[in-house]
Design a protein around this motif. Sequence first.
Motif: not given
Length: 397
Positions: A116-118, A159-161, A188-190, A210-215, A222-224, A342-344
């Motif tokens: 999982a995300y640290r 979970v994170e997959a 689920d962290d999707n 979701q970290a909508a910050t990404k994709y 943005i952070m979202f 970050s990424w996406g």
Amino acid sequence: MSFSRDDGRSNPPKVETTLATAGRDTKGQKGFVNPPVVHGSTVLYPTAEDLHAHRGEFQYGRHGTPTTRALQEALMALEGPQCAGVGLAPSGLSAIATTLLAVLNAGDHLLVCDNAYRPSRNFCNGLLARYGVETTYFDPLIGAGVAELFKPNTKAVLVEAPGSQSFEMPDIPAISAVAHARGALVIDDNTWATPLYHRSLDQGVDISMQAATKYIGGHSDIMFGTISANAKAWPMVAEAIRLLGVCAGPDDVFLALRGLRTLAVRLAQHYRSGLEMARWLATRPEVIRVLHPALESDPGHAIWKRDFTGASGLFSIVLKPAPQKAVDALLDAVKLYGMGYSWGGFESLVIPFDCAPYRTATKWAPGGPALRLHIGLENVEDLKADLERGFAAFNAA
Ligand SMILES: *Cc1c(COP(=O)(O)O)cnc(C)c1O
């Protein structure tokens, strides 16, 4: 807050169409294609009777605006028929924290995937521990074996997959079946696949965040965070959002919605370019392993093929053993891969990482220095040529 979807049952639209149409109320927007960015706190009630009854489509800025409504409707349509509601949070981490606070009580036990995300782990080990919730980490490849880790007070499994650094692919349907048989919820962290490539809620997950910050945002601006829940979990999530006062800024809500409109074309390109780069990297003498679940050689490939309809542009590689200065020479030589977390977004990235210091249920020993790559929307030949420069510097150091 609950949102009705439009009918059209007989011929449900394909996902690209949903992304272009969902959450749009052209008439309510006075003909404009997009909703206004509503900056608002106070909502005025027309009569004393309305005020007393809290009657009205919107009641208070924190609880929603026409802009948040549009995004929530679009996300609900994307998540599919199991989705009973979507909450919006100011960051991905805030979405995770809100979700865990929503479903756990003092004295409960939580199971968390070791990949999982640290910062999610930090939340469990920090605030949740202080509030009397115990966390046990498990091997992401445990599958139905997770049953042995359940306690009478286990209330949720996170979970994170795949894991966003190490890319192990947990078997979510198997883990969900065990959790549900024991009355626990599955979260689920999707973030990696997004609901476009992984419909978590259709696979037994109760809450998909979701970290909508990404994709979803897609432009590194943005952070979202988003929290999507099924009918069983949504009341708990909605209550926590209300009690905690979780809400997102209107400009970020608008940018998340704008990102969503182009998600399908962006992700398709990230998928294509990412996989091409992964295949190319697998042939490089400097690379001993490529961690990408869409590669046939990846240990998580069968699960990916069964549960996912695509892959994003994020994966990792393990370099042959080399001194730190060789890795640094590579990082400094590449020009198209920025170094940053970050990424996406639309741009390519590279970052060295080491999971060993924080893993507790599994050992991270990849056999060489590990790099995480995000393949952006640049031309793939340019990306290869740039990495070739990086490898030349790596070999020379
Ligand atoms: C980035 C990330 C988060 C946290 O998102 P923020 O918006 O940065 O708080 C959570 N999970 C995963 C897998 C991430 O990559």
